[in-house]
Design an enzyme around this catalytic site. Structure first.
Site, PDB file in Angstrom:
ATOM      1  N   GLU A 252      15.649  -3.346  11.081  1.00  0.00           N
ATOM      2  CA  GLU A 252      15.396  -2.940  12.471  1.00  0.00           C
ATOM      3  C   GLU A 252      16.232  -1.701  12.748  1.00  0.00           C
ATOM      4  O   GLU A 252      17.462  -1.791  12.840  1.00  0.00           O
ATOM      5  CB  GLU A 252      15.832  -4.049  13.446  1.00  0.00           C
ATOM      6  N   CYS A 286      18.141   0.938  21.501  1.00  0.00           N
ATOM      7  CA  CYS A 286      17.195   1.351  20.447  1.00  0.00           C
ATOM      8  C   CYS A 286      15.819   1.589  21.026  1.00  0.00           C
ATOM      9  O   CYS A 286      15.100   2.474  20.561  1.00  0.00           O
ATOM     10  CB  CYS A 286      17.165   0.329  19.324  1.00  0.00           C
TER      11      CYS A 286
HETATM   12  P1  NDP Z   1      24.969   1.668  11.960  1.00  0.00           P
HETATM   13  O1  NDP Z   1      23.779   1.893  11.107  1.00  0.00           O
HETATM   14  O2  NDP Z   1      26.070   2.655  11.924  1.00  0.00           O
HETATM   15  O3  NDP Z   1      25.628   0.251  11.632  1.00  0.00           O
HETATM   16  C1  NDP Z   1      24.917  -0.958  11.706  1.00  0.00           C
HETATM   17  C2  NDP Z   1      25.649  -2.025  10.924  1.00  0.00           C
HETATM   18  O4  NDP Z   1      25.593  -1.725   9.533  1.00  0.00           O
HETATM   19  C3  NDP Z   1      27.134  -2.113  11.266  1.00  0.00           C
HETATM   20  O5  NDP Z   1      27.548  -3.465  11.226  1.00  0.00           O
HETATM   21  C4  NDP Z   1      27.760  -1.339  10.143  1.00  0.00           C
HETATM   22  O6  NDP Z   1      29.096  -1.651   9.912  1.00  0.00           O
HETATM   23  C5  NDP Z   1      26.898  -1.764   8.985  1.00  0.00           C
HETATM   24  N1  NDP Z   1      26.964  -0.883   7.822  1.00  0.00           N
HETATM   25  C6  NDP Z   1      27.376   0.416   7.760  1.00  0.00           C
HETATM   26  N2  NDP Z   1      27.253   0.878   6.484  1.00  0.00           N
HETATM   27  C7  NDP Z   1      26.764  -0.129   5.742  1.00  0.00           C
HETATM   28  C8  NDP Z   1      26.404  -0.281   4.368  1.00  0.00           C
HETATM   29  N3  NDP Z   1      26.529   0.736   3.505  1.00  0.00           N
HETATM   30  N4  NDP Z   1      25.921  -1.458   3.938  1.00  0.00           N
HETATM   31  C9  NDP Z   1      25.757  -2.491   4.802  1.00  0.00           C
HETATM   32  N5  NDP Z   1      26.090  -2.416   6.113  1.00  0.00           N
HETATM   33  C10 NDP Z   1      26.571  -1.254   6.583  1.00  0.00           C
HETATM   34  O7  NDP Z   1      24.388   1.489  13.432  1.00  0.00           O
HETATM   35  P2  NDP Z   1      25.198   1.381  14.794  1.00  0.00           P
HETATM   36  O8  NDP Z   1      26.092   0.196  14.738  1.00  0.00           O
HETATM   37  O9  NDP Z   1      25.779   2.703  15.112  1.00  0.00           O
HETATM   38  O10 NDP Z   1      24.027   1.040  15.816  1.00  0.00           O
HETATM   39  C11 NDP Z   1      23.251   1.999  16.434  1.00  0.00           C
HETATM   40  C12 NDP Z   1      21.899   2.118  15.776  1.00  0.00           C
HETATM   41  O11 NDP Z   1      21.278   0.856  15.777  1.00  0.00           O
HETATM   42  C13 NDP Z   1      20.955   3.039  16.517  1.00  0.00           C
HETATM   43  O12 NDP Z   1      20.270   3.846  15.596  1.00  0.00           O
HETATM   44  C14 NDP Z   1      19.989   2.087  17.193  1.00  0.00           C
HETATM   45  O13 NDP Z   1      18.739   2.656  17.458  1.00  0.00           O
HETATM   46  C15 NDP Z   1      19.930   0.984  16.194  1.00  0.00           C
HETATM   47  N6  NDP Z   1      19.485  -0.247  16.819  1.00  0.00           N
HETATM   48  C16 NDP Z   1      18.252  -0.738  16.495  1.00  0.00           C
HETATM   49  C17 NDP Z   1      17.772  -1.872  17.117  1.00  0.00           C
HETATM   50  C18 NDP Z   1      16.462  -2.463  16.739  1.00  0.00           C
HETATM   51  O14 NDP Z   1      16.245  -3.630  17.041  1.00  0.00           O
HETATM   52  N7  NDP Z   1      15.559  -1.752  16.102  1.00  0.00           N
HETATM   53  C19 NDP Z   1      18.551  -2.557  18.148  1.00  0.00           C
HETATM   54  C20 NDP Z   1      19.836  -1.979  18.399  1.00  0.00           C
HETATM   55  C21 NDP Z   1      20.264  -0.849  17.749  1.00  0.00           C
HETATM   56  P3  NDP Z   1      30.259  -0.738  10.625  1.00  0.00           P
HETATM   57  O15 NDP Z   1      29.975  -0.766  12.088  1.00  0.00           O
HETATM   58  O16 NDP Z   1      31.479  -1.464  10.267  1.00  0.00           O
HETATM   59  O17 NDP Z   1      30.127   0.627  10.021  1.00  0.00           O
END
Ligand code: NDP
Length: 506
Positions: A252, A286
């Site tokens: 997502e 999002c």
């Molecule tokens: P990120 O992609 O930066 O992070 C999402 C999660 O992935 C965090 O827990 C992060 O950890 C983790 N992560 C980072 N790198 C890795 C890796 N290499 N392997 C596995 N996990 C990893 O997103 P954000 O937290 O900044 O969220 C914002 C984004 O989420 C926006 O693009 C938004 O549109 C999207 N979003 C989508 C939704 C949907 O339902 N489609 C709903 C809500 C948001 P850490 O934070 O520790 O880096």
């Protein structure tokens, strides 16, 4: 101490917990104060957590739908009873206004209720027709839990978004290991601790905390599926990591949702919804409205209404503020660049402008006449910025709305053509004459296409996403024609072919 990519602080060594694990802090983006200290879990700890979750999941699955629903109902009641305490923690880690955190939890509770009470209907064993050839069999279909589901979540709706996977995976009979965003680890821990109060016997729902590496370790840990919500860039990395172990993945990701305003729309309602869709949660949604396409004859009036409504909006950290800060410090640069490039390329700011970006807050910005290839139109901004572009007719609006690689949600304001235009949008969800409403309908599946990812949370599809279909046939009596044996004789298949010609050949 060292800052992470998202601007947070990791404390290594000296403040490690008793077994020497590094720790990091979550910070209130409104004040810079420390909210909590959390361990940075490495691959060994993540693997051990998943190992412990496996028998817990088997126990949980063995409880059956009714007992699981009873436990999930107890959890729901607990969440409602402590709603304000939990909302305060969400505010502290994200900075969002208290009422927004409360609204987030209202939706969490509604989804949890729905998942618990619909799991058996959607997943439970049922008979299906056998068709002509296997008339002497009974055919049953059942959706069985996968085992252990890894959930990786973002920070913007730190309870609602991951619960779209967690609640549904649990209701389907799985154990869950959740890796919350590094910005909101406390929210994840609070959720798991509250669940453990109603399911104290086994670690059915646990949390691992840390940074991206912890999420990557979860992908490699042998979980039976990863449900990821976050940015498209990270989604690609998660998918690549999961490919190493052929771990299935639900992705997502981000969006660039458009709202279309038709000539016959209720313009006041459209402006109100556009403003909420674009600016609520400081645009960090999002399925937030990032683009508006309004048909020429009503464009001036629509912009006038939008500007008037936006005038009163104020960001801030106080309880009554309309929007909170930008939770992730690194996002401020993206927002600033999108506004600057749009204005440099001839767009006009009718609300706010270059000076609206004042970290940690960004004041609302409404841009008009933005070139379609400017980042403010083509890329996810994730801030309180909305582009309003005028179009000659709704066909052009649909074409432009569908013009990015994203395909998450969308909205249409039209009295006569709402359903038709909704259907033409390349999006997983569309709201007609409102915005975002689909997120609050638990029975509706949620998810995108293209760069917004694939797979579905919520609804029947969201329950099935965390299961494997198992098909069973049971022979009831010997068939007159039995083709699947070496003793079938020479005439059996010939008779069957004759039968099929009679039945299907005409
Ligand atoms: P990120 O992609 O930066 O992070 C999402 C999660 O992935 C965090 O827990 C992060 O950890 C983790 N992560 C980072 N790198 C890795 C890796 N290499 N392997 C596995 N996990 C990893 O997103 P954000 O937290 O900044 O969220 C914002 C984004 O989420 C926006 O693009 C938004 O549109 C999207 N979003 C989508 C939704 C949907 O339902 N489609 C709903 C809500 C948001 P850490 O934070 O520790 O880096």
């Amino acid at each position: 101490m060292s800052p992470t990519a998202q601007g947070r602080t990791v404390i290594r060594g000296d403040t490690a917990d008793e077994d020497g694990t590094d720790t990091f802090v979550s910070i209130d983006p409104r004040t810079g104060e420390v909210v909590g200290t959390h361990p940075v879990h490495g691959p060994a700890k993540v693997a051990a957590t998943v190992r412990a979750a496996r028998p817990a999941g088997a126990w949980w699955a063995g409880l059956g739908f009714a007992e699981r629903a009873r436990r999930l109902t107890a959890w729901r009641r607990l969440l409602v009873g402590r709603l304000d305490e939990f909302a305060a923690l969400i505010c502290a880690e994200t900075g969002k206004p208290l009422d927004d955190a409360r609204l987030e939890l209202v939706m969490v509770v509604d989804h949890l209720h729905w998942a618990a009470h619909n799991a058996e209907r959607v997943l439970g064993r049922r008979r299906v027709p056998t068709g002509l050839l296997m008339y002497n069999h009974v055919a049953t279909l059942e959706y069985l839990p996968l085992g252990v589901v890894g959930v990786i979540g973002p920070w913007n709706y730190p309870a609602f978004t991951p619960m779209g996977s967690i609640a549904y995976a649990l209701a389907a009979g799985n154990a869950v290991v959740f890796k919350p965003s590094e910005l909101t680890p406390g929210v994840g821990e609070w959720l798991a601790a509250s669940f453990a109060e109603v399911v104290p016997e086994h670690p059915v729902f646990t949390v691992v905390t840390g940074f991206g590496d912890t999420g990557a370790a979860l992908c490699r840990s042998g979980v039976d599926k990863v449900a990821f919500t976050g940015s498209t860039a990270t989604g690609r990395r998660v998918m690549a990591t999961c490919a190493e172990t052929l771990t299935p993945v639900l992705v997502e990701c981000g969006g660039k949702d458009a709202l279309i305003v038709d000539g016959d729309a209720d313009l006041d309602a459209a402006a109100d919804a556009a403003l909420w869709g674009a600016m609520s949660n400081a645009g960090q949604t999002c399925v937030g409205v990032e683009r508006v396409y309004v048909v020429e004859p009503v464009a001036d009036r629509f912009v006038e209404l939008l500007v008037a409504k936006a005038a009163g909006l104020r960001p801030g950290g106080e309880p009554g503020a309309d929007l909170g800060p930008i939770t992730m410090p690194a996002q401020v640069d993206v927002i600033r660049r999108h506004v600057r490039e749009a204005l440099d390329r001839g767009a006009r700011a009718v609300v706010g402008g270059r000076d609206s970006v004042r970290p940690p807050y960004v004041e609302p910005v409404v841009l008009v006449d933005v070139p379609e290839d400017a980042p403010a139109v083509a890329e996810e901004t994730f801030g309180p910025v909305v582009v309003v572009n005028r179009v000659s007719d709704v066909d052009e609006a649909v074409r432009r709305a569908n013009g990015t690689g994203y395909g998450l949600g969308g909205a249409v304001f039209s009295r006569a053509r709402g359903a038709e235009l909704a259907r033409r949008l390349r999006a997983g969800m569309v709201a007609v004459n409102s915005v975002l409403s689909f997120v609050a309908v638990p029975a509706l599946p949620f998810g995108g296409v293209g760069d917004s990812g694939f797979g579905r949370i919520h609804g029947d599809d969201g329950l099935r996403e965390f299961t494997r279909a198992q098909a069973v046939t049971r022979r009831r009596f010997a068939a007159l024609l039995h083709p699947m044996t070496f003793d079938r004789g020479s005439r059996t298949v010939r008779r069957l072919v004759r039968l099929i010609r009679l039945r299907y050949g005409r």
